[in-house]
Design an enzyme around this catalytic site. Structure first.
Site, PDB file in Angstrom:
ATOM      1  N   TYR A  32      19.473 -21.228 -40.295  1.00 39.05           N
ATOM      2  CA  TYR A  32      18.761 -20.083 -40.858  1.00 39.05           C
ATOM      3  C   TYR A  32      17.633 -19.629 -39.941  1.00 39.05           C
ATOM      4  CZ  TYR A  32      14.771 -23.008 -42.296  1.00 39.05           C
ATOM      5  OH  TYR A  32      13.674 -23.831 -42.294  1.00 39.05           O
ATOM      6  N   ARG A  51      16.899 -17.559 -30.925  1.00 41.59           N
ATOM      7  CA  ARG A  51      16.968 -18.886 -31.566  1.00 41.59           C
ATOM      8  C   ARG A  51      18.139 -18.961 -32.541  1.00 41.59           C
ATOM      9  NH1 ARG A  51      11.838 -21.236 -34.700  1.00 41.59           N
ATOM     10  NH2 ARG A  51      12.462 -19.609 -36.165  1.00 41.59           N
ATOM     11  N   ARG A 100      37.055 -30.451 -50.156  1.00 41.54           N
ATOM     12  CA  ARG A 100      35.895 -30.903 -49.388  1.00 41.54           C
ATOM     13  C   ARG A 100      36.339 -31.898 -48.307  1.00 41.54           C
ATOM     14  NH1 ARG A 100      32.547 -35.096 -49.255  1.00 41.54           N
ATOM     15  NH2 ARG A 100      30.296 -34.753 -49.077  1.00 41.54           N
ATOM     16  N   HIS A 102      34.920 -33.537 -44.277  1.00 43.14           N
ATOM     17  CA  HIS A 102      33.942 -33.467 -43.190  1.00 43.14           C
ATOM     18  C   HIS A 102      34.472 -32.647 -42.007  1.00 43.14           C
ATOM     19  CE1 HIS A 102      31.876 -36.514 -45.416  1.00 43.14           C
ATOM     20  NE2 HIS A 102      30.978 -36.720 -44.477  1.00 43.14           N
ATOM     21  N   GLU A 178       5.508 -32.447 -35.361  1.00 43.89           N
ATOM     22  CA  GLU A 178       5.163 -31.163 -35.996  1.00 43.89           C
ATOM     23  C   GLU A 178       4.743 -31.472 -37.425  1.00 43.89           C
ATOM     24  OE1 GLU A 178       8.690 -28.677 -36.092  1.00 43.89           O
ATOM     25  OE2 GLU A 178       9.945 -30.354 -36.686  1.00 43.89           O
TER      26      GLU A 178
HETATM   27  N1  PLP Z   1       8.682 -26.540 -37.639  1.00 46.76           N
HETATM   28  C1  PLP Z   1       9.380 -26.560 -38.781  1.00 46.76           C
HETATM   29  C2  PLP Z   1       9.938 -27.856 -39.270  1.00 46.76           C
HETATM   30  C3  PLP Z   1       9.569 -25.384 -39.519  1.00 46.76           C
HETATM   31  O1  PLP Z   1      10.263 -25.402 -40.665  1.00 46.76           O
HETATM   32  C4  PLP Z   1       9.000 -24.180 -39.038  1.00 46.76           C
HETATM   33  C5  PLP Z   1       9.170 -22.917 -39.765  1.00 46.76           C
HETATM   34  O2  PLP Z   1       9.673 -22.867 -40.849  1.00 46.76           O
HETATM   35  C6  PLP Z   1       8.273 -24.205 -37.848  1.00 46.76           C
HETATM   36  C7  PLP Z   1       8.138 -25.410 -37.157  1.00 46.76           C
HETATM   37  C8  PLP Z   1       7.651 -22.954 -37.299  1.00 46.76           C
HETATM   38  O3  PLP Z   1       8.644 -22.088 -36.800  1.00 46.76           O
HETATM   39  P1  PLP Z   1       8.406 -20.520 -36.704  1.00 46.76           P
HETATM   40  O4  PLP Z   1       7.112 -20.332 -35.982  1.00 46.76           O
HETATM   41  O5  PLP Z   1       9.565 -20.039 -35.907  1.00 46.76           O
HETATM   42  O6  PLP Z   1       8.364 -19.985 -38.083  1.00 46.76           O
END
Ligand code: PLP
Length: 281
Positions: A32, A51, A100, A102, A178
């Site tokens: 997504y 992306r 279903r 895999h 992150e």
């Molecule tokens: N890291 C994660 C796990 C995310 O879910 C998101 C955004 O939803 C980001 C980083 C930041 O990405 P972006 O700046 O493209 O929204």
């Protein structure tokens, strides 16, 4: 008026229906994008399209549209949605396959969903620095693919909230990756630092945009590993994402960062970010 596009048809989001045999539902087998719409323009659209293709390639799913077709579809969704500001959500799954299994279906017909929904207007005065906790990053090793299966991110975020925090910053092998839904920046001795791109974190579009804006303004940015102790001792900590834009963090593990309020470097970068919305790159 919010709008949804599902496999070639336009409808109200609440009317959109997907089969229970959709591999997105059965396996989380889809990817997504989330984009922000400011004044009718999709912010950093080119970067999101790049992306999107990267995620599709990574999960070995042929794109159902060319880049130009995606762009046309996205712009039509924004025009039909008539929401400002708005979030545009785009999801592509490997489609319906039954029984279903895999194993990928020989002829997959991807499910494409786009929604445009109203986004809250973020007033600068609404910005309250976050209180976050560090947690072990136990997610899979491909955090760089924007997959719909966000079970680990959800678990970690909800654990943090249950413990009285706003969110969690994730630590893998002693280093920051992150947060559960955003990238992490710190300011240390006047230098802006963020972890380098790797397979363990999403290559955030906001992250990339902030780095470009800061560098163009003459600020020093380093993409390098950040240890947990460096995070705790930082002068400023921020998170960046499409939804949160550039948001300050005031406390990590109960320890106050700086003086606990948004820092001066954050202020400069946020000013640059807000200004860049008016000249969409
Ligand atoms: N890291 C994660 C796990 C995310 O879910 C998101 C955004 O939803 C980001 C980083 C930041 O990405 P972006 O700046 O493209 O929204």
């Amino acid at each position: 008026m919010a709008i949804a596009y599902l496999n070639g048809e336009w409808m109200q989001p609440e009317d959109a229906r997907v089969s229970v045999f959709d591999r997105g539902f059965m396996f989380g087998d889809g990817i997504y994008e989330v984009m922000a719409v400011y004044d009718g323009e999709v912010f950093t659209l080119d970067q999101h399209l790049t992306r999107l293709q990267r995620s599709l390639d990574a999960i070995r799913l042929d794109s159902p549209h060319t880049s130009e077709e995606w762009r046309t579809l996205i712009l039509e969704a924004v025009a039909r949605g008539e929401e400002n500001p708005a979030y545009l959500y785009l999801q592509v799954t490997r489609g319906v396959a039954s029984p279903r299994n895999h194993v990928y279906p020989a002829a997959a017909s991807p499910t494409v969903l786009i929604t445009v929904m109203h986004a809250p207007v973020l007033e600068r005065t609404d910005i309250v620095p976050l209180k976050v906790v560090t947690k072990a990053d136990f997610r899979w090793g491909r955090g760089d693919i924007k997959v719909v299966s966000l079970i680990a991110n959800g678990l970690l975020k909800n654990e943090a909230i249950a413990e009285g925090y706003d969110d969690a910053i994730l630590i893998r092998d002693g280093e920051v990756t992150e947060s559960t839904a955003a990238n992490v920046f710190i300011v240390s001795n006047g230098v802006i630092v963020t972890p380098p791109k790797s397979n363990f974190l999403l290559h955030g579009i906001t992250r990339g945009h902030v780095i470009e804006l800061a560098q163009a303004a003459g600020l020093v940015v380093e993409e390098r590993a950040i240890s947990e102790s460096e995070l705790l001792g930082a002068d400023e900590v921020w998170v960046t994402s499409t939804g949160q834009e550039v948001w300050p963090v005031g406390q990590v593990n109960g320890q106050v960062i700086g003086n606990g309020s948004a820092g001066v470097v954050w202020q400069s970068v946020d000013d640059l970010f807000q200004g860049s919305k008016r000249i969409s790159p």
